[in-house]
Design a protein around this motif. Structure first.
Motif, PDB file in Angstrom:
ATOM      1  N   GLN A  78      58.325  83.768  25.184  1.00 26.09           N
ATOM      2  CA  GLN A  78      56.860  83.861  25.192  1.00 26.09           C
ATOM      3  C   GLN A  78      56.416  85.249  24.747  1.00 26.09           C
ATOM      4  OE1 GLN A  78      54.235  81.384  26.380  1.00 26.09           O
ATOM      5  NE2 GLN A  78      53.299  82.897  24.998  1.00 26.09           N
ATOM      6  N   GLU A  79      55.680  85.277  23.636  1.00 28.59           N
ATOM      7  CA  GLU A  79      55.132  86.551  23.175  1.00 28.59           C
ATOM      8  C   GLU A  79      53.672  86.637  23.588  1.00 28.59           C
ATOM      9  OE1 GLU A  79      55.931  87.378  19.007  1.00 28.59           O
ATOM     10  OE2 GLU A  79      57.779  86.197  19.139  1.00 28.59           O
ATOM     11  N   ALA A  80      53.196  87.841  23.831  1.00 28.23           N
ATOM     12  CA  ALA A  80      51.772  88.029  24.179  1.00 28.23           C
ATOM     13  C   ALA A  80      51.333  89.422  23.752  1.00 28.23           C
ATOM     14  CB  ALA A  80      51.572  87.863  25.683  1.00 28.23           C
ATOM     15  N   GLY A  81      50.052  89.566  23.512  1.00 26.49           N
ATOM     16  CA  GLY A  81      49.480  90.893  23.227  1.00 26.49           C
ATOM     17  C   GLY A  81      49.703  91.391  21.816  1.00 26.49           C
ATOM     18  N   ALA A 102      54.581  90.039  18.743  1.00 30.61           N
ATOM     19  CA  ALA A 102      54.274  90.922  19.861  1.00 30.61           C
ATOM     20  C   ALA A 102      54.931  92.291  19.732  1.00 30.61           C
ATOM     21  CB  ALA A 102      54.697  90.249  21.168  1.00 30.61           C
ATOM     22  N   LEU A 103      56.131  92.346  19.107  1.00 29.95           N
ATOM     23  CA  LEU A 103      56.818  93.632  19.020  1.00 29.95           C
ATOM     24  C   LEU A 103      56.298  94.502  17.875  1.00 29.95           C
ATOM     25  CD1 LEU A 103      60.520  92.609  19.817  1.00 29.95           C
ATOM     26  CD2 LEU A 103      58.754  93.437  21.381  1.00 29.95           C
ATOM     27  N   ALA A 142      53.025  95.207  17.715  1.00 30.54           N
ATOM     28  CA  ALA A 142      51.835  95.897  18.235  1.00 30.54           C
ATOM     29  C   ALA A 142      52.202  96.680  19.486  1.00 30.54           C
ATOM     30  CB  ALA A 142      50.755  94.864  18.579  1.00 30.54           C
ATOM     31  N   PRO A 143      51.559  97.863  19.691  1.00 29.61           N
ATOM     32  CA  PRO A 143      51.933  98.699  20.843  1.00 29.61           C
ATOM     33  C   PRO A 143      51.699  97.986  22.182  1.00 29.61           C
ATOM     34  CG  PRO A 143      50.100  99.670  19.600  1.00 29.61           C
ATOM     35  CD  PRO A 143      50.549  98.494  18.826  1.00 29.61           C
ATOM     36  N   GLU A 144      50.717  97.082  22.254  1.00 26.90           N
ATOM     37  CA  GLU A 144      50.400  96.432  23.523  1.00 26.90           C
ATOM     38  C   GLU A 144      51.178  95.133  23.761  1.00 26.90           C
ATOM     39  OE1 GLU A 144      48.391  98.015  25.680  1.00 26.90           O
ATOM     40  OE2 GLU A 144      48.466  99.562  24.108  1.00 26.90           O
ATOM     41  N   GLY A 145      51.913  94.703  22.742  1.00 34.52           N
ATOM     42  CA  GLY A 145      52.578  93.395  22.830  1.00 34.52           C
ATOM     43  C   GLY A 145      53.719  93.354  23.836  1.00 34.52           C
ATOM     44  N   THR A 146      53.882  92.197  24.413  1.00 32.58           N
ATOM     45  CA  THR A 146      55.013  92.010  25.329  1.00 32.58           C
ATOM     46  C   THR A 146      55.762  90.741  24.948  1.00 32.58           C
ATOM     47  OG1 THR A 146      53.697  90.723  26.893  1.00 32.58           O
ATOM     48  CG2 THR A 146      53.866  93.095  27.322  1.00 32.58           C
ATOM     49  N   LEU A 147      57.034  90.762  25.302  1.00 31.93           N
ATOM     50  CA  LEU A 147      57.886  89.599  25.036  1.00 31.93           C
ATOM     51  C   LEU A 147      58.631  89.266  26.327  1.00 31.93           C
ATOM     52  CD1 LEU A 147      59.509  87.549  23.372  1.00 31.93           C
ATOM     53  CD2 LEU A 147      60.905  89.445  22.565  1.00 31.93           C
ATOM     54  N   GLU A 207      47.576  83.326  20.547  1.00 32.46           N
ATOM     55  CA  GLU A 207      47.775  84.483  21.443  1.00 32.46           C
ATOM     56  C   GLU A 207      49.234  84.934  21.541  1.00 32.46           C
ATOM     57  OE1 GLU A 207      47.134  80.709  23.867  1.00 32.46           O
ATOM     58  OE2 GLU A 207      46.238  81.673  22.125  1.00 32.46           O
ATOM     59  N   GLY A 208      50.130  84.151  20.951  1.00 32.79           N
ATOM     60  CA  GLY A 208      51.533  84.576  20.954  1.00 32.79           C
ATOM     61  C   GLY A 208      52.473  83.420  20.673  1.00 32.79           C
ATOM     62  N   VAL A 209      53.574  83.758  19.996  1.00 28.38           N
ATOM     63  CA  VAL A 209      54.545  82.713  19.673  1.00 28.38           C
ATOM     64  C   VAL A 209      55.228  82.247  20.955  1.00 28.38           C
ATOM     65  CG1 VAL A 209      56.746  82.248  18.499  1.00 28.38           C
ATOM     66  CG2 VAL A 209      54.947  83.546  17.336  1.00 28.38           C
ATOM     67  N   ARG A 210      55.406  80.937  21.044  1.00 32.21           N
ATOM     68  CA  ARG A 210      56.060  80.335  22.196  1.00 32.21           C
ATOM     69  C   ARG A 210      57.205  79.490  21.673  1.00 32.21           C
ATOM     70  NH1 ARG A 210      54.986  78.384  27.370  1.00 32.21           N
ATOM     71  NH2 ARG A 210      55.545  76.205  27.024  1.00 32.21           N
TER      72      ARG A 210
END
Lengths: 482, 122
Positions: free
Chosen positions: A428-431, A400-401, A403-408, A467-470
């Motif tokens: 939880q990673e997303a985006g 997630a980190l 990509a510009p849209e990613g959130t953690l 969709e993101g590492v958990r």
């Protein structure tokens, strides 16, 4: 001295009442009239002579010549015999009264009984006068104070032995009255103060001068002992700096405690002063030692960093060297954290902020942290910090980190029961870009598994959701930790 | 590193441990420093400052049993900006130097360049 026969009461004619003294006329055995006297209360008249016998004190009367007129039962008991009326009495207080005509108050005397036993008595003797003011005899009231005297002596002995005890104690102890005037101090107290306190003059404290821990002067009437007396409560946890007349200063802890009588009334206070120079010195030494160890660890890490750089330069890709250096610096940062807390504990949130510090520049809002205060032991802090560093590095490279849209989002909570305190952390990673399951098990995954499960006895799960590492981490916290 | 704020600068490095000085030297070379003078003690540093005129200095606080503060005082006189580096962290710095830039050892190149850039006001 003319000795006449025993007197006996023949009647109550001409009887007058003056105060407690009742006069009556009596006749000697030879028929000559003579005033006789005895002491009783007005009510005694009604109750008769039986009342005199029931009094718990010895009472007897004698005539002008010191010859016994009458005595009660208690007097006979105290004398150990029952003398006949008319017997000459030798008790000196009574003799003094007959000689001077003035009463004698609270005279102590030792009497010897016929069986040789002795008793201490307290006597009060009053002269007796007739209506013309002529001295006609005396009345003596006396009581046995032997036991009382013995108890008093015992009390004095006990008090002395307590004083000796306080005197011998190596702790500095002094007492004051309710107004704060010094009433007692022991040798250790004088030695600690470096001066000889003045009893009844020194107020609040036996020391020469006092200062607060920050060096500001502390007036004696504001010292902990003064507060204990003014507030009528024991003061604990205070600290002060003592200055001796020779200028020497040292830190001290006082233990002022109010003293109260049986009714709970404040009658003074006792204080113990403890010189804590040695403890302070030891604390400083320990702190210096911990600082030195921390410093050496940091220098050693810097040396290892340099050695790795020198060894790997040009041999391996820069990315390898950078990964090594980043891990080393992560270890170093958690060391700093623990060093700041004297290697006692570290806050989970502080660890997380430290881990994310390199990734937050310009995109702080993309990393969200949520959870309460959790203190971790140094061991748990070190392992967890390294694991979190691996996860963060991975997120920055592939997750997630990157990509510009990613959130953690990292959240945590503590579940408590009577037997357990469990910390649950959720990562939880997303985006970010679509997640792919890594082909090989890297250092990060191994550390997650072994560090959390073997070293800390917890559980860790990582899921490479597209969709993101958990990642979830559960570790048990010590129960005693507040 | 896109911009190299210390590129072309002459820099004095005061560090008593040789191995650590290799690392600092490598980092500074990579950052494009024009000249790097190394000193391992207060005396060496003061001697260097008599001959050389660095634009910037990096000072290890603790130098084999002595403090680097005399060097710092000289740098202040010469108006040469500097950064302290220490294993003790900020609390290991004497109170009169607390307001100065401090980086905690070990540090990476990015931390170093940020501190040096701040020291020269860039």
């Amino acid at each position: 001295m003319e000795h006449r026969g025993p007197l006996r009461v023949v009647g109550w004619e001409g009887m007058t009442v003056s105060g407690n003294i009742v006069e009556a006329l009596g006749v000697h055995g030879d028929g000559a009239a003579s005033p006789i006297v005895f002491l009783t209360l007005k009510r005694a008249l009604a109750a008769g002579a039986g009342l005199l016998d029931s009094l718990p004190i010895g009472v007897y009367t004698c005539d002008r010549e010191g010859l016994l007129v009458q005595h009660n039962r208690k007097a006979a008991e105290l004398w150990g015999r029952s003398p006949a009326p008319g017997e000459a009495l030798s008790e000196s207080p009574m003799r003094d009264v007959l000689a001077t005509g003035r009463p004698v108050r609270d005279r102590e005397a030792v009497v010897e009984r016929s069986d040789g036993s002795r008793a201490t008595i307290l006597a009060n003797v009053d002269p007796l006068f007739d209506d013309d003011g002529t001295l006609i005899g005396a009345v003596t009231c006396f009581q046995d104070i032997t036991d009382f005297k013995r108890a008093g002596a015992l009390l004095r002995d006990q008090e002395q032995s307590f004083r000796d005890l306080l005197e011998a104690l190596p702790a500095a102890i002094y007492t004051t009255d309710a107004k704060g005037k010094v009433t007692f101090f022991n040798r250790a107290a004088a030695e600690l103060a470096g001066r000889e306190p003045k009893l009844g003059e020194d107020e609040w404290c036996i020391t020469w001068r006092l200062y607060h821990s920050d060096g500001m002067p502390m007036p004696h009437d504001e010292c902990p002992m003064a507060q204990a007396l003014k507030r009528n409560e024991a003061i604990r946890g205070a600290e002060a700096i003592v200055e001796r007349p020779d200028g020497a200063r040292f830190p001290m802890i006082p233990y002022p405690t109010p003293l109260r009588d049986a009714d709970g009334k404040l009658i003074g206070a006792v204080n113990m002063l403890v010189d804590i120079s040695e403890r302070k010195k030891a604390e400083l030494q320990q702190k210096a030692l911990v600082d030195e160890v921390n410093h050496r660890v940091k220098n050693t890490l810097a040396t290892v960093q340099s050695l790795a750089g020198q060894t790997l330069r040009g041999v391996v890709p820069n990315a390898v060297r950078d990964a090594f250096e980043a891990r080393l610096l992560a270890l170093s940062r958690v060391h700093d954290l623990l060093a700041r807390q004297q290697w006692e504990c570290a806050e989970l949130e502080t660890i997380l902020k430290d881990v994310f510090a390199p990734y937050r520049q310009g995109r702080a809002d993309r990393i969200r942290l949520g959870g309460g205060a959790v203190r971790l032991s140094p061991r748990a802090a070190l392992t967890l910090a390294m694991v979190l560093h691996e996860l963060a590095t991975n997120a920055a490279k592939y997750g997630a980190l990157s990509a510009p849209e990613g959130t953690l989002t990292v959240t945590w909570r503590v579940e408590e029961s009577s037997q357990n305190r469990d910390l649950h952390i959720e990562w939880q990673e997303a985006g970010g870009p679509p997640v792919e399951v890594p082909r090989a098990t890297g250092f990060g995954s191994k550390l997650l598994k072994r560090g959390i499960e073997q070293e800390l006895g917890g559980a860790a799960r990582i899921a490479f959701d597209p969709e993101g590492v958990r990642c979830t981490i559960d570790i048990a916290l010590p129960l005693s930790d507040g | 590193m896109a911009a190299q704020p210390v590129a072309g600068l002459k820099i004095l490095v005061v560090e008593d441990e040789a191995i650590v000085s290799f690392l600092l030297e490598d980092m500074l070379i990579e950052l494009g420093c024009a000249e790097i003078w190394l000193a391992g003690s207060v005396a060496q540093a003061l001697a260097l400052l008599r001959d050389k005129a660095p634009d910037l200095a990096l000072l290890d606080v603790s130098l084999a049993g002595e403090f680097a503060y005399p060097v710092a005082e000289r740098l202040v006189q010469l108006q040469i900006p500097f950064v302290f580096a220490t294993g003790y962290g900020r609390k290991g710095i004497a109170s009169e130097w607390q307001s100065r830039l401090v980086i905690q050892k070990p540090f990476d190149q990015e931390t170093l360049v940020l501190a040096l850039a701040e020291a020269i006001g860039g």
